[in-house]
Design a protein around this motif. Structure first.
Motif, PDB file in Angstrom:
ATOM      1  N   MET A  15      -6.179   2.180  -7.417  1.00 53.96           N
ATOM      2  CA  MET A  15      -7.317   2.789  -6.732  1.00 53.96           C
ATOM      3  C   MET A  15      -7.558   2.137  -5.376  1.00 53.96           C
ATOM      4  N   LEU A  17      -5.723   1.126  -3.256  1.00 56.66           N
ATOM      5  CA  LEU A  17      -4.826   1.601  -2.235  1.00 56.66           C
ATOM      6  C   LEU A  17      -5.529   2.477  -1.218  1.00 56.66           C
ATOM      7  N   PHE A  18      -6.474   3.246  -1.668  1.00 55.88           N
ATOM      8  CA  PHE A  18      -7.073   4.222  -0.774  1.00 55.88           C
ATOM      9  C   PHE A  18      -8.489   3.853  -0.356  1.00 55.88           C
ATOM     10  N   ASP A  20      -9.250   1.200   1.523  1.00 61.82           N
ATOM     11  CA  ASP A  20      -9.368   0.609   2.848  1.00 61.82           C
ATOM     12  C   ASP A  20      -9.562   1.720   3.877  1.00 61.82           C
ATOM     13  N   PHE A  24      -7.513   8.485   9.533  1.00 67.54           N
ATOM     14  CA  PHE A  24      -6.929   8.871  10.811  1.00 67.54           C
ATOM     15  C   PHE A  24      -8.006   9.461  11.710  1.00 67.54           C
TER      16      PHE A  24
ATOM     17  N   LYS B 183      -8.306  13.842   4.105  1.00 68.78           N
ATOM     18  CA  LYS B 183      -9.288  12.796   4.417  1.00 68.78           C
ATOM     19  C   LYS B 183     -10.307  12.673   3.287  1.00 68.78           C
ATOM     20  N   PHE B 186      -8.377  11.149   0.094  1.00 65.09           N
ATOM     21  CA  PHE B 186      -8.095   9.718   0.237  1.00 65.09           C
ATOM     22  C   PHE B 186      -9.382   8.905   0.130  1.00 65.09           C
ATOM     23  N   GLY B 189     -10.355   8.844  -3.493  1.00 62.97           N
ATOM     24  CA  GLY B 189      -9.360   8.307  -4.429  1.00 62.97           C
ATOM     25  C   GLY B 189      -8.819   9.355  -5.383  1.00 62.97           C
ATOM     26  N   VAL B 191      -6.141  11.404  -4.799  1.00 63.65           N
ATOM     27  CA  VAL B 191      -5.006  11.881  -4.000  1.00 63.65           C
ATOM     28  C   VAL B 191      -4.062  12.808  -4.771  1.00 63.65           C
ATOM     29  N   THR B 219      -1.139  14.367  11.892  1.00 61.04           N
ATOM     30  CA  THR B 219      -2.065  13.911  10.848  1.00 61.04           C
ATOM     31  C   THR B 219      -1.465  14.144   9.456  1.00 61.04           C
ATOM     32  N   TYR B 222       1.196  11.613   8.683  1.00 59.91           N
ATOM     33  CA  TYR B 222       0.608  10.292   8.386  1.00 59.91           C
ATOM     34  C   TYR B 222       0.166  10.238   6.928  1.00 59.91           C
ATOM     35  N   TYR B 223      -0.580  11.250   6.488  1.00 54.67           N
ATOM     36  CA  TYR B 223      -1.108  11.201   5.119  1.00 54.67           C
ATOM     37  C   TYR B 223      -0.017  11.417   4.068  1.00 54.67           C
ATOM     38  N   ARG B 226       1.889   8.279   3.723  1.00 50.46           N
ATOM     39  CA  ARG B 226       1.209   7.294   2.870  1.00 50.46           C
ATOM     40  C   ARG B 226       1.397   7.631   1.393  1.00 50.46           C
ATOM     41  N   LEU B 227       1.376   8.924   1.088  1.00 51.70           N
ATOM     42  CA  LEU B 227       1.600   9.312  -0.311  1.00 51.70           C
ATOM     43  C   LEU B 227       3.005   8.918  -0.769  1.00 51.70           C
ATOM     44  N   TYR B 230       3.052   5.327  -1.531  1.00 49.22           N
ATOM     45  CA  TYR B 230       2.389   5.131  -2.815  1.00 49.22           C
ATOM     46  C   TYR B 230       3.336   5.459  -3.970  1.00 49.22           C
ATOM     47  N   ILE B 259      -0.466   4.221  11.699  1.00 47.96           N
ATOM     48  CA  ILE B 259       0.858   4.695  11.277  1.00 47.96           C
ATOM     49  C   ILE B 259       1.769   3.485  11.063  1.00 47.96           C
ATOM     50  N   TYR B 262       1.626   1.252   7.910  1.00 49.38           N
ATOM     51  CA  TYR B 262       2.375   1.709   6.733  1.00 49.38           C
ATOM     52  C   TYR B 262       3.875   1.790   6.997  1.00 49.38           C
ATOM     53  N   LEU B 263       4.222   2.127   8.236  1.00 47.99           N
ATOM     54  CA  LEU B 263       5.648   2.289   8.538  1.00 47.99           C
ATOM     55  C   LEU B 263       6.382   0.948   8.519  1.00 47.99           C
ATOM     56  N   GLY B 314      -2.537  -1.314  -0.526  1.00 48.55           N
ATOM     57  CA  GLY B 314      -1.809  -0.157  -0.008  1.00 48.55           C
ATOM     58  C   GLY B 314      -0.419  -0.509   0.463  1.00 48.55           C
TER      59      GLY B 314
END
Lengths: 74, 412
Positions: A15, A17-18, A20, A24, B183, B186, B189, B191, B219, B222-223, B226-227, B230, B259, B262-263, B314
Motif C-alpha cells: 500500500m 507504494l502509492f 508518497d 504528476f 491520479k 493512485f 491506493g 490501482v 502522463t 508515467y503512471y 509506475r504500474l 510495481y 519520472i 522511478y526510471l 515504491g
C-alpha cells in the motif's frame, strides 16, 4: 506444534507504494511543446558500459591490499 | 471574503450575464468560454463576482426559469450555481455534490452533441471533479467523517470515460480522463482499477495511441510505467518511463524528476547507470550512493543506502534486487586482481577469499552462506561457471565469466 508466530506486517508494504506524493503535475490544456528535442538531453545521460576492468580506484586498491595482506599472513 | 455591498439589481445583472454567456457559448460552440464557466477552483474574478451575486440574489432559479433559453440548461446551471455558492462559503462537500450533478448533466448533453467541440470543457469538468472531491474529502476527514467523495469522483469519471471511449472524434479525449482516473486511483491506493481503462486504451484497434495529445501520452506513460515497476516488469517499465522522459515538457522539471525517480531504479536493475550530471541536475542525489555501490561492488555502501530508501517502498522493492549485481561486481574485482597476479589461476576463486572481502566490508558471512550466494549468481546467469564443493572454489568459465545485463532484466 510450533507456537504461533506473530504475523509479519508485509501486507502494508504494498500500500505504501502509492502513498508518497508523486502526483504528476497537470500540463495546461492548451500547452504545447516540442517533443524529443530538449528531452533528448536527459535520455542521453546513461551509461551501459560502466562495468569495465579498471581497478585503480581507491576502493579497489584498498580491497586488493586487504586481500593480499591476509594471504601473506596465512 | 466579505465583499462590497452589492445591490439586488447588480446581482441580477451578473446572473443574467452569466446565463447569457453560457447559452451563447453553447450556441456558438465556444469551448474556451465554457472552460472558464466550469473552472470553479480557479477562483477567477469572473466566478467570484458571480458567487457574490448568488449570495445576494438568493433565488437565481427563478431568473433561470423565466426564459426558455436558460431553462433548457437548468439541469446543468442550477447545480453549478449551488456548487459555486457552496464553494464560496467553503462548504466543500456540498460544493462537490452539486458540481457532480452539473457535470453529469453536462456530460449527457455532450453525449448528444454530434461533434467533439466541447471536449476542452469536458477536460475542465473532469479535472474540477477530481480536485473538488479531494477538497471535500479533506473536509470530511477533518470532521471525523469517512472521506468518500474521491471514490465517487472515480465512478463518475468512469462514466465520462465511457462517453468518450467509443468510436469517433470524441475518443481523442479519452486519455485525458484516463489520466485523471489514474491520479485518483493512485491516491486512493486502488490501482487495480487502472486495468479496466488501460485495457480499453491499449487494445483498441480503431484508435492509434500516437493520435492522443502529447501531454496525455506523457502522463499516461508515467503512471503505467509506475504500474509496471510495481508488477516488476522492468523492461516494460523502462519503455514506458523512457517514453515519458523523452516526451515530457522540458520546462516541467518536477515531472521530469518524478519520472526519473522511478526510471533510475529500473535502469539500474537492467545494468544501466545514470551519469552523475543527471542525478545532480534533477536533485536525485539520494541515488548517488547506490550508483557508487554498483560501480565499486561495495555491499556495505549498498546496504546503508537501502536503509535510507526503506520508507519509499515504491522504489525500495526494485533497489533491493540490486544486491546480486553488487556481488557480481565484487567478485569480478577479485577475479581481476587474481588475473593481474597469475592469469592461469585467475578463474578459480576460493570462497575463503570472498568471505574475507566481505569481512573487510563488515559483512559477516561464513563459507556456506557465501556458497549459497554464489549458486544464486550462477543460477541467475550473473556468473558463468560451476562450483567445486569439495575444494570450496568457484570455477569461472574462461569465456565471459561475468555476463553483462546491458538492458535485460536478471532472470527470475
Amino acid at each position: 506444534m510450533a507456537t504461533e508466530q506473530p504475523k509479519p506486517a508485509t501486507v502494508d508494504v504494498k500500500m505504501d507504494l502509492f502513498e508518497d506524493d508523486d502526483e504528476f503535475e497537470e500540463f495546461d490544456i492548451d500547452q504545447e511543446w516540442e517533443s524529443k528535442k530538449e528531452g533528448k538531453e536527459a535520455t542521453q545521460q546513461w551509461e551501459d558500459d560502466w562495468d569495465d576492468d579498471d581497478v585503480n580506484d581507491d576502493f579497489s586498491l584498498q580491497l586488493k591490499r586487504e586481500l593480499e595482506s591476509n594471504t601473506e599472513k596465512k | 471574503m466579505a465583499s462590497a455591498y452589492l445591490s439586488m439589481g447588480e446581482a441580477h445583472r451578473r446572473i443574467t450575464d452569466f446565463l447569457n454567456r453560457f447559452s451563447d457559448a453553447v450556441s456558438s460552440q465556444d469551448a474556451k468560454s465554457l472552460c472558464l464557466i466550469f473552472s470553479i477552483s480557479s477562483n477567477s474574478s469572473f466566478l467570484l463576482s458571480l458567487s457574490d451575486a448568488l449570495i445576494t440574489f438568493q433565488d437565481a432559479s427563478r431568473v433561470m426559469r423565466q426564459t426558455d433559453r436558460y431553462s433548457q440548461y437548468a439541469d446543468i446551471l442550477l447545480p453549478l450555481f449551488r456548487a459555486l455558492h457552496s464553494y464560496r462559503l467553503k462548504n466543500l462537500v456540498e460544493s462537490y455534490q452539486a458540481f457532480e450533478k452539473a457535470a453529469n448533466a453536462f456530460t449527457q448533453e455532450f453525449r448528444n452533441w454530434e461533434s467533439a467541440w466541447a471536449l476542452e470543457a469536458l477536460y475542465v469538468i473532469a479535472y474540477e471533479t477530481r480536485i473538488l472531491a479531494e477538497r471535500a474529502d479533506r473536509e470530511l476527514a477533518s470532521n471525523g467523517k469517512t472521506p468518500e467523495k474521491l471514490k465517487g469522483a472515480g465512478s463518475f469519471l468512469m462514466k465520462v470515460f465511457g462517453v468518450l471511449a467509443g468510436k469517433g472524434s470524441k475518443r481523442v479525449g479519452a486519455l485525458y480522463v484516463t489520466c485523471q482516473l489514474f491520479k485518483i486511483y493512485f491516491k486512493l491506493g486502488t490501482v487495480h482499477l487502472c486495468k479496466s481503462v488501460t485495457r480499453s486504451i491499449e487494445t483498441a484497434r480503431i484508435f492509434d495511441f500516437e493520435e492522443f495529445p502529447l501531454r496525455d501520452k506523457v502522463t499516461y506513460m508515467y503512471y503505467t510505467g509506475r504500474l509496471e515497476v510495481y508488477n516488476e516488469n522492468f523492461s516494460a517499465a523502462d519503455h514506458k518511463l523512457s517514453y515519458a522522459l523523452s516526451h515530457c515538457n522540458p520546462r516541467k522539471e518536477r515531472n521530469i524528476r518524478m519520472i526519473l525517480k522511478y526510471l533510475i531504479p529500473v535502469k539500474l536493475s537492467i545494468g544501466i547507470l545514470p551519469k552523475t550530471s543527471l542525478l545532480e541536475k534533477y536533485n536525485l542525489t539520494e541515488y548517488n550512493n547506490i550508483v557508487l555501490a554498483l560501480r565499486r561492488g561495495d555491499l556495505r555502501l549498498l546496504q546503508g543506502a537501502l536503509q535510507e530508501h526503506e520508507d519509499q517502498s515504491g522504489v525500495y522493492l526494485v533497489l533491493e534486487k540490486l544486491e546480486l549485481q553488487v556481488y557480481q561486481r565484487l567478485l569480478k574485482k577479485i577475479y581481476i586482481f587474481q588475473k593481474q597476479k597469475d592469469p592461469n589461476k585467475a578463474h578459480q576463486i576460493k570462497l575463503d577469499l570472498i568471505v574475507r572481502a566481505l569481512k573487510w566490508l563488515e559483512i559477516d558471512m561464513d563459507v556456506d552462506e557465501v556458497e549459497c550466494v554464489m549458486s544464486i549468481l550462477i543460477y541467475k546467469n550473473l556468473i558463468k561457471g560451476y562450483f567445486a564443493h569439495k575444494s570450496k572454489v568457484v570455477v569461472l568459465s574462461k569465456q565471459d565469466p561475468f555476463p553483462r545485463l546491458t538492458g535485460k532484466a536478471i532472470n527470475s
